[in-house]
Design a protein around this motif. Structure first.
Motif: not given
Length: 197
Positions: A11-15, A65-70, A91-94
């Protein structure tokens, strides 16, 4: 023995996701964001700026997708979809420029998104964590505090700061506990200059 799916991607983190946004701003298709940055005098090759096309979750598994929701990057939407087995997301900041906010260890913990291509520009933070551009170095002597993240980015872009000077952006005009924490850690601080208009 645990059941390991060796085909799944981590899973990708914010970095890590921000790195894909930085790749996005360099894309040949990112003409509008590049032109907007040029018009406001910011350079994505000098500052950490990304572009979120809004497609980072496409072709991802439900788990991703669930990870990105969290993380707050996706919100389920009631929008129509072409197939009942699909889920629509906001999507945040689309289609926006994205700037990273850091924690005290230098990790990205928040995004500021500027959706510049709307009738009225929209500015959003993903959450209330982190500082922009980062926590100042402990040997900072003079600290500039700006009312907005874009003001801080402009000051950084100007190259006007000396070696022992730093800038911090307020969060939506507010001084948060992490700002105070960062300021208290500056042992050599001699002056704080607040910029407002």
């Amino acid at each position: 023995m645990p059941n390991l799916n060796l085909n799944s991607k981590p899973m990708k983190n914010l970095d890590q996701l921000f790195q894909s946004f930085e790749t996005g701003i360099r894309s040949a298709k990112a003409d509008k964001p590049k032109q907007y940055l040029k018009n406001i005098g910011l350079d994505y090759t000098t500052l950490r700026i990304g572009f979120n096309s809004g497609q980072f979750h496409h072709r991802e598994t439900p788990e991703v997708k669930e990870h990105y929701e969290k993380l707050g990057l996706l919100t389920k939407s009631e929008a129509a979809v072409r197939d009942d087995s699909m889920t629509a997301y906001t999507v945040f900041g689309r289609y926006g420029l994205v700037f990273p906010l850091m924690d005290s260890s230098g990790q990205i913990v928040n995004y500021y998104a500027l959706r510049f291509d709307m009738a009225t520009k929209q500015e959003d933070y993903l959450n209330n964590q982190g500082l922009y551009p980062s926590y100042p170095h402990v040997t900072t002597k003079r600290l500039f505090i700006t009312p907005t993240l874009m003001d801080a980015a402009s000051l950084l872009q100007s190259k006007a700061l000396d070696q022992r000077e730093a800038v911090l952006a307020l969060h939506n005009g507010e001084l948060l506990p992490q700002h105070l924490e960062a300021i208290k850690a500056l042992n050599d601080l001699e002056e704080i200059i607040t910029i407002h208009y």
